[in-house]
Design an enzyme around this catalytic site. Structure first.
Site, PDB file in Angstrom:
ATOM      1  N   HIS A   1      21.382   0.065   4.977  1.00  0.00           N
ATOM      2  CA  HIS A   1      20.443  -0.879   4.355  1.00  0.00           C
ATOM      3  C   HIS A   1      20.051  -0.338   2.984  1.00  0.00           C
ATOM      4  O   HIS A   1      19.801   0.854   2.830  1.00  0.00           O
ATOM      5  CB  HIS A   1      19.211  -1.026   5.256  1.00  0.00           C
ATOM      6  CG  HIS A   1      18.300  -2.156   4.882  1.00  0.00           C
ATOM      7  ND1 HIS A   1      18.744  -3.441   4.675  1.00  0.00           N
ATOM      8  CD2 HIS A   1      16.954  -2.194   4.674  1.00  0.00           C
ATOM      9  CE1 HIS A   1      17.709  -4.225   4.371  1.00  0.00           C
ATOM     10  NE2 HIS A   1      16.620  -3.497   4.355  1.00  0.00           N
TER      11      HIS A   1
ATOM     12  N   ARG B   1      23.879  -9.660   6.312  1.00  0.00           N
ATOM     13  CA  ARG B   1      22.613  -9.914   7.019  1.00  0.00           C
ATOM     14  C   ARG B   1      21.732 -10.763   6.098  1.00  0.00           C
ATOM     15  O   ARG B   1      21.156 -10.274   5.127  1.00  0.00           O
ATOM     16  CB  ARG B   1      21.932  -8.585   7.367  1.00  0.00           C
ATOM     17  CG  ARG B   1      22.817  -7.662   8.220  1.00  0.00           C
ATOM     18  CD  ARG B   1      22.067  -6.416   8.685  1.00  0.00           C
ATOM     19  NE  ARG B   1      21.495  -5.625   7.603  1.00  0.00           N
ATOM     20  CZ  ARG B   1      22.141  -4.647   6.960  1.00  0.00           C
ATOM     21  NH1 ARG B   1      23.389  -4.343   7.271  1.00  0.00           N
ATOM     22  NH2 ARG B   1      21.541  -3.983   5.990  1.00  0.00           N
TER      23      ARG B   1
ATOM     24  N   CYS C   1     -13.728 -19.114   3.999  1.00  0.00           N
ATOM     25  CA  CYS C   1     -14.353 -18.781   5.287  1.00  0.00           C
ATOM     26  C   CYS C   1     -13.266 -18.481   6.321  1.00  0.00           C
ATOM     27  O   CYS C   1     -12.088 -18.586   6.033  1.00  0.00           O
ATOM     28  CB  CYS C   1     -15.225 -19.930   5.792  1.00  0.00           C
ATOM     29  SG  CYS C   1     -16.376 -20.590   4.588  1.00  0.00           S
ATOM     30  N   MET C   2     -13.683 -18.152   7.546  1.00  0.00           N
ATOM     31  CA  MET C   2     -12.708 -17.838   8.582  1.00  0.00           C
ATOM     32  C   MET C   2     -11.822 -19.049   8.900  1.00  0.00           C
ATOM     33  O   MET C   2     -10.614 -18.914   9.091  1.00  0.00           O
ATOM     34  CB  MET C   2     -13.421 -17.366   9.861  1.00  0.00           C
ATOM     35  CG  MET C   2     -12.469 -16.826  10.907  1.00  0.00           C
ATOM     36  SD  MET C   2     -13.277 -16.363  12.444  1.00  0.00           S
ATOM     37  CE  MET C   2     -14.168 -14.888  11.974  1.00  0.00           C
ATOM     38  N   ASP C   3     -12.425 -20.235   8.924  1.00  0.00           N
ATOM     39  CA  ASP C   3     -11.718 -21.427   9.411  1.00  0.00           C
ATOM     40  C   ASP C   3     -11.703 -22.586   8.424  1.00  0.00           C
ATOM     41  O   ASP C   3     -11.064 -23.605   8.682  1.00  0.00           O
ATOM     42  CB  ASP C   3     -12.386 -21.919  10.706  1.00  0.00           C
ATOM     43  CG  ASP C   3     -12.753 -20.768  11.612  1.00  0.00           C
ATOM     44  OD1 ASP C   3     -11.830 -20.058  12.039  1.00  0.00           O
ATOM     45  OD2 ASP C   3     -13.958 -20.542  11.842  1.00  0.00           O
TER      46      ASP C   3
ATOM     47  N   TYR D   1     -20.316 -18.912   1.472  1.00  0.00           N
ATOM     48  CA  TYR D   1     -20.965 -17.611   1.679  1.00  0.00           C
ATOM     49  C   TYR D   1     -21.191 -16.911   0.344  1.00  0.00           C
ATOM     50  O   TYR D   1     -20.319 -16.895  -0.523  1.00  0.00           O
ATOM     51  CB  TYR D   1     -20.084 -16.713   2.547  1.00  0.00           C
ATOM     52  CG  TYR D   1     -20.043 -17.112   4.009  1.00  0.00           C
ATOM     53  CD1 TYR D   1     -21.202 -17.138   4.779  1.00  0.00           C
ATOM     54  CD2 TYR D   1     -18.829 -17.440   4.601  1.00  0.00           C
ATOM     55  CE1 TYR D   1     -21.163 -17.487   6.119  1.00  0.00           C
ATOM     56  CE2 TYR D   1     -18.785 -17.790   5.951  1.00  0.00           C
ATOM     57  CZ  TYR D   1     -19.946 -17.812   6.702  1.00  0.00           C
ATOM     58  OH  TYR D   1     -19.896 -18.157   8.021  1.00  0.00           O
TER      59      TYR D   1
ATOM     60  N   LYS E   1      14.028 -11.903  12.563  1.00  0.00           N
ATOM     61  CA  LYS E   1      12.942 -11.024  13.020  1.00  0.00           C
ATOM     62  C   LYS E   1      11.587 -11.604  12.599  1.00  0.00           C
ATOM     63  O   LYS E   1      11.519 -12.451  11.701  1.00  0.00           O
ATOM     64  CB  LYS E   1      13.129  -9.632  12.422  1.00  0.00           C
ATOM     65  CG  LYS E   1      13.045  -9.585  10.895  1.00  0.00           C
ATOM     66  CD  LYS E   1      13.494  -8.235  10.335  1.00  0.00           C
ATOM     67  CE  LYS E   1      13.404  -8.212   8.819  1.00  0.00           C
ATOM     68  NZ  LYS E   1      14.061  -7.030   8.248  1.00  0.00           N
TER      69      LYS E   1
ATOM     70  N   ARG F   1      14.647   5.428   6.278  1.00  0.00           N
ATOM     71  CA  ARG F   1      13.871   4.827   7.362  1.00  0.00           C
ATOM     72  C   ARG F   1      14.434   5.298   8.698  1.00  0.00           C
ATOM     73  O   ARG F   1      13.871   6.182   9.310  1.00  0.00           O
ATOM     74  CB  ARG F   1      13.943   3.303   7.200  1.00  0.00           C
ATOM     75  CG  ARG F   1      12.886   2.526   7.897  1.00  0.00           C
ATOM     76  CD  ARG F   1      12.720   1.113   7.364  1.00  0.00           C
ATOM     77  NE  ARG F   1      13.904   0.278   7.484  1.00  0.00           N
ATOM     78  CZ  ARG F   1      13.948  -1.013   7.151  1.00  0.00           C
ATOM     79  NH1 ARG F   1      12.866  -1.592   6.650  1.00  0.00           N
ATOM     80  NH2 ARG F   1      15.046  -1.717   7.278  1.00  0.00           N
TER      81      ARG F   1
HETATM   82  C1  LIG Z   1      14.952  -7.411   7.251  1.00  0.00           C
HETATM   83  C2  LIG Z   1      16.305  -6.816   7.110  1.00  0.00           C
HETATM   84  C3  LIG Z   1      17.333  -7.519   6.474  1.00  0.00           C
HETATM   85  C4  LIG Z   1      17.113  -8.825   5.750  1.00  0.00           C
HETATM   86  O1  LIG Z   1      16.711  -8.576   4.415  1.00  0.00           O
HETATM   87  P1  LIG Z   1      16.592  -9.770   3.354  1.00  0.00           P
HETATM   88  O2  LIG Z   1      16.224  -9.102   2.100  1.00  0.00           O
HETATM   89  O3  LIG Z   1      15.511 -10.667   3.886  1.00  0.00           O
HETATM   90  O4  LIG Z   1      17.912 -10.445   3.348  1.00  0.00           O
HETATM   91  C5  LIG Z   1      18.603  -6.972   6.497  1.00  0.00           C
HETATM   92  N1  LIG Z   1      18.843  -5.774   7.074  1.00  0.00           N
HETATM   93  C6  LIG Z   1      17.867  -5.050   7.665  1.00  0.00           C
HETATM   94  C7  LIG Z   1      18.203  -3.738   8.274  1.00  0.00           C
HETATM   95  C8  LIG Z   1      16.568  -5.537   7.681  1.00  0.00           C
HETATM   96  O5  LIG Z   1      15.604  -4.817   8.265  1.00  0.00           O
END
Ligand SMILES: *Cc1c(COP(=O)(O)O)cnc(C)c1O
Length: 372
Positions: free
Chosen positions: A168, A222, A314-316, A268, A41, A138
């Protein structure tokens, strides 16, 4: 004529070998049948999702996880066959695409399933994973009743196939296990209430996969942050079961070098004033690249030595205090290794009072990702 891009020397160099090696190490650490879901992601945590996904699949990942429908489309366009799971909530109007292109969706409400009838008939059933909210707060179902209603809604239609169930964890990277243990308990309670177990039960993020009981690997893990060679927390960093290799380094070159006499100022607000004769280098990176002004004072590497960013960013462009007079074109490492020295993502995170996850995500698209 071929049009050259990336004229500016500022770039993020992504080491795909490091990504592959982190996955191979995880593979050896997991129980034999546990699958690896590569979490790509947010443009693979800012590392570049297409190249990272390619490396991850080659190294043994069997599924990609993204956060949004658009990320899923981007992945499917480049990977016609791999399973893709959207971890976040999906709007109903994405269902036709998910059906046609075999995108697996996260679901957590019977109402959502029932409203999907508006899109029938579909070219093929859409695979779904039920999300259980065991304490992250969540998205997800929180009670057996909600789970039962969702399960029945899925079973009652041929539009959907129940392919997985997951949760999660909010505190898997912390030493104190009280909250974590409670989430595990609640997940098991709800899982036990399901009449049939789907193909993929998965609860482990990186921290869980690396440092928790192997029974929590279930059918898949995951794998996010440590695929990129970063630790979920300093606590997990201390007890890693295998070494990981950071994949992201941020590099540029000096584009100007000048001598500043005592009393002269830079940038700046003229915030930096030399109190002796010094050499100042200018680097072509600034807050529009994600190197926000709070990083003033952060060290970079030049000639294998540490040099401080001085004055306002700065910006750049930004200015650094050089240990000696370097030539224009001298390589500068902002994150990564040079000689014996290293500046880590965690160094930036500490300076920014945030976590390492956030740092590569906010390096903007103006910084090209190049791969080695
Ligand atoms: C982002 C995410 C992960 C990955 O988490 P890590 O700590 O980077 O391994 C796993 N499960 C869900 C639902 C997430 O949103």
């Amino acid at each position: 004529m071929c049009i050259q891009t990336n004229y500016r020397p500022t770039k993020a160099v992504i080491d795909l070998q490091a990504i592959a090696s982190n996955i191979s190490s995880l593979r050896k650490h997991l129980q034999p049948d546990v699958q690896i879901i590569a979490v790509v992601k947010a443009n693979a945590y800012g590392h570049g999702d297409i190249e990272v996904a390619k490396a991850a699949i080659r190294a043994g990942a069997t599924m990609l996880a993204v956060a949004t429908p658009d990320e899923a489309v981007h992945m499917r366009t480049n990977f016609p066959d791999i399973d893709i799971l959207i971890l976040g909530a999906t709007p109903l109007n994405f269902i036709p695409y998910a059906s046609k292109e075999n995108i697996t969706l996260t679901v957590f409400s019977a109402d959502w399933i029932n409203h999907a009838n508006a899109y029938s008939p579909l070219p093929q059933s859409v695979k779904v994973h039920i999300k259980i909210d065991s304490g992250m707060g969540r998205i997800g179902v929180t009670t057996k009743e909600e789970l039962q209603a969702l399960y029945e809604a899925i079973a009652a239609t041929s539009q959907f196939i129940l392919d997985g169930i997951f949760t999660h964890f909010a505190t898997a990277d912390e030493e104190d296990t009280l909250y974590f243990d409670n989430q595990v308990y609640l997940f098991k309670e709800l899982l036990g209430a399901l009449p049939t177990k789907p193909r993929l039960v998965h609860v482990a993020n990186t921290a869980t996969a690396l440092v928790k009981d192997t029974s929590l690997q279930y059918d898949a893990v995951r794998f996010g942050i440590s695929m990129y060679g970063l630790t979920p927390s300093s606590y997990v960093g201390e007890i890693l079961p295998f070494p990981i290799q950071p994949a992201f380094s941020l590099q540029t070159e000096l584009v100007h070098v000048k001598k500043l006499e005592a009393g002269q100022s830079v940038g700046y607000g003229a915030l930096f004033t030399a109190n002796e004769d010094v050499y100042i280098g200018t680097i072509p990176i600034g807050y529009a690249d994600g190197m926000i002004r709070k990083l003033s004072g952060q060290e970079v590497l030049v000639g294998g030595e540490r040099a401080k960013i001085i004055g306002r960013i700065c910006m750049d462009q930004s200015m650094i205090l050089l240990p000696k007079a370097y030539n224009v074109g001298e390589p500068v490492v902002l994150i990564g290794k040079q000689g014996q020295q290293e500046i880590t993502m965690d160094d930036w995170a500490n300076k920014l009072e945030t976590i390492n996850y956030e740092v590569p995500c906010v390096i903007t698209a103006r910084v090209p990702r190049v791969y080695k």
